[in-house]
Design a protein around this motif. Structure first.
Motif, short mmCIF file in Angstrom:
data_model
loop_
_atom_site.label_atom_id
_atom_site.label_comp_id
_atom_site.label_asym_id
_atom_site.label_seq_id
_atom_site.Cartn_x
_atom_site.Cartn_y
_atom_site.Cartn_z
N THR A 368 10.15 18.51 -1.27
CA THR A 368 10.13 19.97 -1.43
C THR A 368 10.43 20.58 -0.06
N PRO A 369 10.65 21.89 0.01
CA PRO A 369 10.87 22.50 1.32
C PRO A 369 9.72 22.28 2.30
N ASP A 370 8.52 22.10 1.78
CA ASP A 370 7.34 21.92 2.64
C ASP A 370 6.89 20.46 2.75
N ARG A 371 7.56 19.55 2.06
CA ARG A 371 7.13 18.14 2.07
C ARG A 371 8.36 17.24 2.08
N HIS A 372 8.57 16.57 3.20
CA HIS A 372 9.71 15.67 3.32
C HIS A 372 9.28 14.21 3.31
N ASP A 373 8.12 13.94 2.74
CA ASP A 373 7.64 12.57 2.51
C ASP A 373 7.55 12.35 1.01
N ALA A 374 8.28 11.34 0.52
CA ALA A 374 8.33 11.10 -0.92
C ALA A 374 7.12 10.33 -1.44
N LEU A 375 6.46 9.55 -0.57
CA LEU A 375 5.27 8.81 -0.97
C LEU A 375 4.03 9.59 -0.56
N SER A 376 2.86 9.01 -0.83
CA SER A 376 1.60 9.62 -0.43
C SER A 376 0.62 8.53 -0.06
N GLY A 377 -0.52 8.94 0.46
CA GLY A 377 -1.53 7.98 0.85
C GLY A 377 -2.04 7.14 -0.30
N SER A 378 -1.93 7.63 -1.53
CA SER A 378 -2.41 6.88 -2.69
C SER A 378 -1.52 5.69 -3.03
N ASP A 379 -0.34 5.60 -2.40
CA ASP A 379 0.55 4.46 -2.63
C ASP A 379 0.20 3.26 -1.76
N VAL A 380 -0.75 3.40 -0.85
CA VAL A 380 -1.03 2.38 0.15
C VAL A 380 -2.04 1.35 -0.39
N PHE A 381 -1.79 0.08 -0.11
CA PHE A 381 -2.73 -0.98 -0.42
C PHE A 381 -2.65 -2.03 0.68
N MET A 382 -3.46 -3.07 0.57
CA MET A 382 -3.47 -4.14 1.57
C MET A 382 -2.97 -5.43 0.95
N ALA A 383 -2.41 -6.30 1.79
CA ALA A 383 -1.87 -7.57 1.32
C ALA A 383 -2.16 -8.64 2.36
N ARG A 384 -1.97 -9.90 1.98
CA ARG A 384 -2.17 -11.00 2.92
C ARG A 384 -1.11 -12.07 2.67
N TYR A 385 -0.97 -12.98 3.64
CA TYR A 385 0.02 -14.04 3.56
C TYR A 385 -0.58 -15.30 2.95
N MET A 386 0.15 -15.91 2.04
CA MET A 386 -0.20 -17.20 1.49
C MET A 386 0.44 -18.31 2.34
N PRO A 387 0.05 -19.58 2.12
CA PRO A 387 0.62 -20.66 2.94
C PRO A 387 2.14 -20.76 2.87
N ASP A 388 2.74 -20.32 1.76
CA ASP A 388 4.20 -20.40 1.65
C ASP A 388 4.90 -19.15 2.20
N ASP A 389 4.17 -18.32 2.96
CA ASP A 389 4.70 -17.12 3.59
C ASP A 389 4.89 -15.98 2.60
N THR A 390 4.32 -16.11 1.39
CA THR A 390 4.38 -15.05 0.40
C THR A 390 3.35 -13.98 0.74
N LEU A 391 3.74 -12.73 0.61
CA LEU A 391 2.85 -11.60 0.86
C LEU A 391 2.34 -11.09 -0.48
N ILE A 392 1.01 -11.21 -0.71
CA ILE A 392 0.46 -10.83 -2.01
C ILE A 392 -0.59 -9.72 -1.84
N PRO A 393 -0.70 -8.80 -2.80
CA PRO A 393 -1.70 -7.74 -2.72
C PRO A 393 -3.12 -8.31 -2.73
N VAL A 394 -3.99 -7.63 -1.99
CA VAL A 394 -5.40 -8.01 -1.91
C VAL A 394 -6.21 -7.05 -2.77
#
Length: 402
Positions: A368-394
């Motif tokens: 919008t004219p007042d918002r030039h960020d398409a995402l928001s804080g609610s889109d954020v989560f955490m992830a970690r690496y598995m032994p095969d270098d895969t990044l999976i949500p926590v």
């Protein structure tokens, strides 16, 4: 016989008309989109991820007829090697091309931050599918030519601190930051959000890109009483610290709650087995793992066909792919809404788009004219690496749903 001749003549005329139509369509010049990113950075995978997301989206758009009544989109790539001065030079060079309508940036915030004033000087939309410094979109330039579909450091700070408190039982944290614009952006955001999260920052320590060891600053904040460390780093320095922490006695290994710069490169290769000896979690905004939407399935099919990536677990720097894919589709919609390749009109159109169902989320609207960020804080989560270098949500017990 005359009827046969008339029929042949009619077919010939129809064929000529069809050929003329095709030739006329082929004569239409392409609409160019620039991508300036860190392709020459030895350990980075983020630039390639952004390129792939853009290429998949461009292919979809072109197969449906392109933009502006039949003009194909075409990608023009430059390499800034993560050097801000090169990024600025590349932006100026790309902007000289009359049919180039916008420039996508890469992972490195210092490059994009230096490009923001130049993009406004030149009047060309600067699209950010990765870089997270608040100042990329939070500035006083009007009208704004910077648009982001990515994380913001303010949102990252909230997630990192809340996760440290709620999932790692840390009320006292140390912060390790790079001496860059990205580091300063995160320092301000973390200082602002710490009180709201009920967390005490016991100490901040800075390092320089290319430092061969971070163990000294890590031990300093640990001895100040930190129960977890908030890490702001890319894969190079992140890999160094992971190896160094893994070599410590168990009692000295604090949880590392990290910004996502480490996911933009070959962290698994750089850290090796040490990655599984350290409690490392990283902030993210999208994962192909578990994504079942028709769009996700279509993008996965394209990743396999074009790049031989046959499983979500094999995607490196997944947010780069996803963000760039959605942002390219959004830009194409703005081009059509503008009705021309005029950069100012496209900038205006980006603020007036309707809802769009993308890969990452539904945008209602993207900007919008007042918002030039398409995402928001609610889109954020955490992830970690598995032994095969895969990044999976926590799993995060108290994370607020989107």
């Amino acid at each position: 016989m005359n009827a046969f001749i008339r029929k042949c003549a009619g077919l010939a005329l129809a064929g000529a008309a069809l050929f003329g139509s095709i030739a006329h369509g082929a004569d239409k010049p392409p609409v160019l989109i620039g991508l300036d990113a860190e392709f020459g950075h030895k350990t980075s995978t983020s630039a390639q991820a952004i390129q792939r997301g853009m290429e998949i989206a461009i292919d979809e758009i072109n197969r449906k007829g392109g933009v502006l009544g039949g003009r194909k989109l075409e990608l023009v790539i430059t390499d800034n090697r993560s050097i801000p001065a090169m990024g600025v030079d590349n932006l100026r060079e790309l902007a000289r091309r009359p049919d180039l309508v916008a420039v996508f940036g890469g992972k490195f915030t210092p490059v994009v931050m230096e490009s923001v004033p130049v993009a406004h000087e030149l009047g060309i939309p600067l699209m950010a599918p990765w870089s997270s410094a608040d100042g990329i979109t939070d500035h006083d330039r009007k009208p704004s030519y910077s648009f982001r579909l990515s994380l913001k450091d303010a949102w990252a700070a909230t997630a990192l601190l809340r996760f440290a408190r709620e999932e790692r039982n840390a009320s006292r944290v140390g912060v390790i930051l790079p001496n860059t614009a990205w580091g300063r952006s995160n320092q301000a955001a973390l200082a602002r959000e710490a009180g709201r999260a009920g967390i005490t920052v016991v100490g901040e320590r800075w390092y320089n890109w290319g430092d061969k060891s971070l163990i000294e600053v890590y031990q300093e904040v640990r001895k100040l009483g930190a129960q977890a460390v908030i890490l702001v780093a890319n894969e190079g320095e992140g890999g160094v610290l992971v190896r160094e922490v893994a070599a410590l006695p168990d009692a000295e290994r604090l949880p590392l709650v990290s910004h996502w710069g480490v996911t933009g490169g070959a962290l698994g290769a750089l850290a090796g087995d040490a990655l599984q000896k350290v409690d490392l979690t990283v902030v993210q905004t999208f994962s192909f793992i578990g994504a079942r939407s028709p769009t996700a399935e279509r993008v996965m099919a394209a990743l396999e066909t074009r790049y031989g990536i046959d499983r979500p677990e094999k995607i490196r720097s997944p947010v780069g792919v996803a963000h760039a894919y959605d942002l390219t589709h959004i830009l194409a919609r703005a081009i059509d809404k503008a009705g021309s390749a005029d950069r100012r009109k496209i900038r205006d159109a980006l603020e007036r788009l309707g809802p769009y169902d993308g890969l990452v989320r539904r945008y209602n609207p993207p900007f919008t004219p007042d918002r030039h960020d398409a995402l928001s804080g609610s889109d954020v989560f955490m992830a970690r690496y598995m032994p095969d270098d895969t990044l999976i949500p926590v799993p995060w017990r108290t994370r607020k749903p989107r």
